[in-house]
Design a protein around this motif. Structure first.
Motif, mmCIF file in Angstrom:
data_model
loop_
_atom_site.group_PDB
_atom_site.id
_atom_site.type_symbol
_atom_site.label_atom_id
_atom_site.label_comp_id
_atom_site.label_asym_id
_atom_site.label_seq_id
_atom_site.Cartn_x
_atom_site.Cartn_y
_atom_site.Cartn_z
ATOM 1 N N GLN A 1 -7.881 -3.933 6.814
ATOM 2 C CA GLN A 1 -8.840 -3.194 5.994
ATOM 3 C C GLN A 1 -9.266 -4.019 4.776
ATOM 4 O O GLN A 1 -10.450 -4.035 4.411
ATOM 5 N N ALA B 1 -6.615 -5.255 -3.216
ATOM 6 C CA ALA B 1 -6.972 -4.297 -2.172
ATOM 7 C C ALA B 1 -5.726 -3.735 -1.495
ATOM 8 O O ALA B 1 -5.659 -2.532 -1.200
ATOM 9 N N TRP B 2 -4.726 -4.597 -1.295
ATOM 10 C CA TRP B 2 -3.482 -4.093 -0.691
ATOM 11 C C TRP B 2 -2.862 -3.028 -1.573
ATOM 12 O O TRP B 2 -2.450 -1.970 -1.108
ATOM 13 N N LEU B 3 -2.799 -3.331 -2.889
ATOM 14 C CA LEU B 3 -2.197 -2.371 -3.809
ATOM 15 C C LEU B 3 -3.041 -1.105 -3.907
ATOM 16 O O LEU B 3 -2.535 -0.037 -4.199
ATOM 17 N N ASP B 4 -4.338 -1.249 -3.672
ATOM 18 C CA ASP B 4 -5.215 -0.075 -3.688
ATOM 19 C C ASP B 4 -5.100 0.737 -2.406
ATOM 20 O O ASP B 4 -5.837 1.696 -2.212
ATOM 21 N N GLY B 5 -4.232 0.322 -1.512
ATOM 22 C CA GLY B 5 -3.978 1.147 -0.334
ATOM 23 C C GLY B 5 -4.513 0.600 0.979
ATOM 24 O O GLY B 5 -4.462 1.283 1.993
ATOM 25 N N CYS B 6 -5.043 -0.625 0.967
ATOM 26 C CA CYS B 6 -5.569 -1.195 2.200
ATOM 27 C C CYS B 6 -4.464 -1.895 2.993
ATOM 28 O O CYS B 6 -3.550 -2.474 2.407
ATOM 29 N N ASN C 1 -15.485 -0.042 -8.001
ATOM 30 C CA ASN C 1 -14.248 -0.770 -8.240
ATOM 31 C C ASN C 1 -13.129 0.184 -8.629
ATOM 32 O O ASN C 1 -12.025 0.114 -8.106
ATOM 33 N N ARG D 1 -5.939 5.705 -10.501
ATOM 34 C CA ARG D 1 -5.014 5.982 -9.408
ATOM 35 C C ARG D 1 -3.938 7.001 -9.764
ATOM 36 O O ARG D 1 -3.376 7.648 -8.895
ATOM 37 N N MET E 1 -18.835 -4.875 -5.626
ATOM 38 C CA MET E 1 -18.917 -3.437 -5.923
ATOM 39 C C MET E 1 -19.221 -3.250 -7.406
ATOM 40 O O MET E 1 -18.820 -4.062 -8.238
ATOM 41 N N LYS F 1 -11.005 6.144 -2.623
ATOM 42 C CA LYS F 1 -11.819 6.168 -1.411
ATOM 43 C C LYS F 1 -10.959 5.824 -0.199
ATOM 44 O O LYS F 1 -11.043 6.478 0.840
ATOM 45 N N ILE F 2 -10.137 4.806 -0.327
ATOM 46 C CA ILE F 2 -9.247 4.416 0.772
ATOM 47 C C ILE F 2 -8.277 5.557 1.083
ATOM 48 O O ILE F 2 -7.936 5.805 2.236
ATOM 49 N N ARG G 1 -9.287 0.672 -13.149
ATOM 50 C CA ARG G 1 -8.958 0.714 -11.735
ATOM 51 C C ARG G 1 -7.493 1.135 -11.550
ATOM 52 O O ARG G 1 -7.163 1.815 -10.589
ATOM 53 N N LYS H 1 0.810 -1.225 0.000
ATOM 54 C CA LYS H 1 0.000 0.000 0.000
ATOM 55 C C LYS H 1 0.837 1.266 0.000
ATOM 56 O O LYS H 1 0.348 2.324 -0.347
ATOM 57 N N PHE I 1 -12.156 2.675 -5.730
ATOM 58 C CA PHE I 1 -11.859 2.110 -4.402
ATOM 59 C C PHE I 1 -10.572 2.674 -3.800
ATOM 60 O O PHE I 1 -10.539 3.094 -2.646
ATOM 61 N N ALA I 2 -9.522 2.728 -4.604
ATOM 62 C CA ALA I 2 -8.229 3.199 -4.087
ATOM 63 C C ALA I 2 -8.329 4.656 -3.636
ATOM 64 O O ALA I 2 -7.772 5.042 -2.601
ATOM 65 N N ARG J 1 -13.112 -4.984 4.145
ATOM 66 C CA ARG J 1 -13.809 -4.361 3.026
ATOM 67 C C ARG J 1 -14.004 -5.287 1.845
ATOM 68 O O ARG J 1 -14.893 -5.071 1.023
#
Lengths: 366, 277
Positions: free
Chosen positions: B183, B174-179, A97, A152, A92, A103-104, A148, A75, A100-101, B187
């Motif tokens: 998280q 999800a990890w790469l998306d920042g989680c 989708n 970013r 989602m 939003k996080i 997606r 991350k 998502f990034a 999620r």
């Protein structure tokens, strides 16, 4: 935007005999499109996942820009990845989708909506933003996975065989779209594939891996025209290069009675190195069909007609001293293909042969 | 297949389905009819199927002759908290065993399965001694712990299977998306494991709701006894008050059926459709 550095990066799985990736040294320039290619199990995906932070680095370092990311979790690396199976979040819709990034990352709703819409426009997905992934076709899912990533605006794109789940026709059109999109966005991209056409057409540079080691890294043309060793020569090109062991003679190299022209310099280097046993390579397009007295007689076993091209699979008997058969593939004029079983005469064009050391497999310059 | 044959097949299948339903439902019908009979009719000879005088009052009377409210409250608390505890412990165990390869992983999963093979009845004496030593006899805590423990194996396995079926790439994305790990779990993975969680909840809740032997052994006052034990008060030394016993039993069934009817909608399959390939 950033450069990517692999600096002796190594990955060694427990209980295996050799590293999956063995001290990988690669420098990827800012905005460059680098393709990692190789046979299954060559370490190309592992290399990519080391960059993304999904795989541990057992030795060496990985840097993005000036930052050493070797020990950083995914991350914190600011990398977007397109997975082979897309890995869309099934619960989602398309917009969520893609957003998502953001939003996080805590971006405002307006900003997310705007950036998702921009990306959707770029990828022709505007009509599908409310749909769940299961209501999309394979090509649309692939585009959502791309979306997606681009929403970013990350430092680096990682793509792990993103086209291998598409049908052949869609793969070709998506291939050009991805390449064009990358040029337009100028984002550094590392792209893993086992398809050499993708590698040749998409990459600024191609790194060919085998058994965890880079065999050659260069532009597609370099890999095609000056393969660094026998493995590269055999891997790049379809149908594959004709590779035969032979002996150096005064006129060139002799493979079972067929004399292949070899440059004076290569002959000299090979002779000074050792016994004169070399591996000679020539691509199917380096062969001419000639008149009866000018080349070696061979029997046609199969003709592959591809429309624009045709390939002729031939075989000839070796000289009596060393009986056996030699197979040679030649590209021929598709308008007048020979019939199966017919005898043709082959001659290899000078200056289009590659000579490799049989002992080490390395290219002998010449 | 000809049209009449297809029709025949359909009719036969429907008839069979009804037959099965009838067999399953017959005891409940018997319970309901008995619960509506006056006491004198219960032992009439020959016995009648339908009550001669319908005693709907039995369902009201039963609340007065026994502390049904208290029993019901105890059952709800014990079953509910056991379920929460079992799922809360099973979730991390199942997630870890599904995602990580570690030494002894198979052994651990096998051991969990083996615990399922011991019937509570076989262990009840040991459990009683244990609770006695812990000073937990006649408390909610004892029943909650035991019920949660006996349902842990099933919950762990069903959740393990669910987590295993969710592609790991979803978490990686999800990890790469920042989680972070947690998280990503909350999620992405957990929402997709909902059917598994629901299955574990239903199974644990119903088992704990119906549990009898351990509750009978560990509780002795209406303050802690669940309904299953409470209604045995209608079984006297000389006679059984069947009408109250069955009325109370039916009252015990209603909440579970209602819960199941509500929660069943979350048991949709194919939640991960479209994520990969």
């Amino acid at each position: 935007m950033a450069t990517v550095h692999y600096d002796g990066a190594t990955r060694w799985y427990q209980g295996t005999e050799r590293p999956a990736v063995d001290s990988l040294d690669l420098r990827i320039d800012d905005g460059e499109f680098l393709v990692l290619i190789g046979p299954s199990g060559c370490g190309k995906s592992t290399s990519l996942r080391m960059l993304a932070g999904l795989e541990d680095v057992d030795a060496g370092r990985v840097r993005i820009g000036e930052t050493d990311v070797t020990a950083l979790p995914p991350k914190q690396r600011d990398i977007a990845m397109v997975f082979q199976n897309y890995a869309l979040y099934p619960h989602m819709n398309v917009a969520d989708n893609m957003g998502f990034a953001l939003k996080i990352a805590g971006r405002s709703k307006d900003e997310i909506r705007q950036r998702v819409r921009d990306a959707a426009q770029l990828l022709d997905l505007e009509d599908y933003l409310d749909r769940k992934p299961k209501a999309l076709s394979g090509g649309q899912r692939q585009r959502v996975a791309m979306g997606r990533a681009i929403v970013r605006q990350p430092q680096v794109f990682c793509m792990d065989e993103p086209l291998s789940n598409l049908d052949a026709k869609l793969r070709v059109s998506t291939r050009t779209q991805i390449a064009a999109l990358q040029r337009r966005l100028g984002t550094t991209t590392v792209y893993v594939t086992h398809d050499q056409v993708e590698a040749m057409t998409m990459g600024d540079r191609v790194a060919l891996l085998d058994e965890g080691v880079v065999q050659q890294c260069g532009t597609p043309r370099e890999l095609y025209e000056r393969p660094a060793n026998v493995f590269v020569a055999g891997f790049i090109g379809s149908p594959a290069m004709n590779l035969r062991q032979g002996r150096l003679t005064e006129h060139g190299a002799d493979i079972g009675g067929m004399t292949v022209p070899v440059s004076r310099q290569a002959r000299a280097t090979a002779a000074s190195d050792g016994d004169g046993a070399v591996t000679v390579g020539f691509r199917p397009e380096a062969i001419d069909l000639v008149g009866e007295d000018e080349g070696v007689a061979a029997t046609v076993t199969l003709v592959e007609e591809l429309g624009s091209d045709a390939y002729c699979y031939t075989t000839f008997r070796e000289r009596e001293s060393a009986p056996g058969e030699v197979d040679v593939v030649a590209r021929i004029d598709p308008r007048k293909p020979p019939a199966k079983g017919e005898t043709v005469h082959l001659r290899v064009r000078p200056d289009e042969t590659h000579v490799f050391s049989t002992a080490t497999g390395a290219r002998i310059p010449g | 297949m000809t049209v009449p044959a297809a029709m025949m097949r359909k009719v036969l299948l429907t008839a069979c389905a009804w037959l099965v339903a009838l067999v399953v439902l017959a005891p409940y019908v018997q319970m309901l009819l008995t619960a509506l009979k006056p006491h004198e009719e219960l032992f009439a000879s020959p016995p009648g199927y339908l009550p001669e005088s319908w005693q709907f009052g039995n369902f009201l009377e039963v609340w007065r002759v026994a502390p049904i409210w208290e029993y019901l409250r105890n059952t709800v608390l014990i079953a509910g908290l056991s379920t929460v505890l079992a799922v809360a412990v099973a979730l991390p165990a199942a997630y870890y065993t599904a995602r990580r390869r570690f030494r002894g992983r198979r052994m651990f999963l096998l051991l969990v399965l083996v615990t399922q093979m011991f019937a509570p009845t076989a262990l009840v004496i040991g459990i009683h001694r244990e609770m006695l030593a812990l000073g937990l006899i006649d408390t909610y805590a004892a029943l909650i712990l035991v019920n949660a423990a006996f349902n842990l194996a099933f919950s762990t396995w069903i959740l393990h299977a669910y987590f295993s079926s969710i592609p790991v790439e979803l978490e990686e994305a999800a990890w790469l998306d920042g989680c972070g790990t947690l998280q990503a779990l909350l999620r992405v993975t957990l929402p997709l494991a909902v059917p598994g969680v629901v299955t574990a909840v239903i199974f644990t809740f119903i088992t704990a709701w119906n549990e009898f032997v351990v509750a009978l052994t560990l509780t002795s006052t209406p303050e802690t006894q669940p309904l299953t034990v409470g209604i045995t008060a209608f079984i006297g030394q000389y006679e059984v008050q069947w009408q109250y016993l069955f009325a109370a039993s039916l009252i015990a069934i209603v909440p579970v059926v209602a819960l199941f009817a509500y929660i069943e909608r979350f048991l949709v399959s194919g939640l991960t459709a479209g994520s990969v390939k």
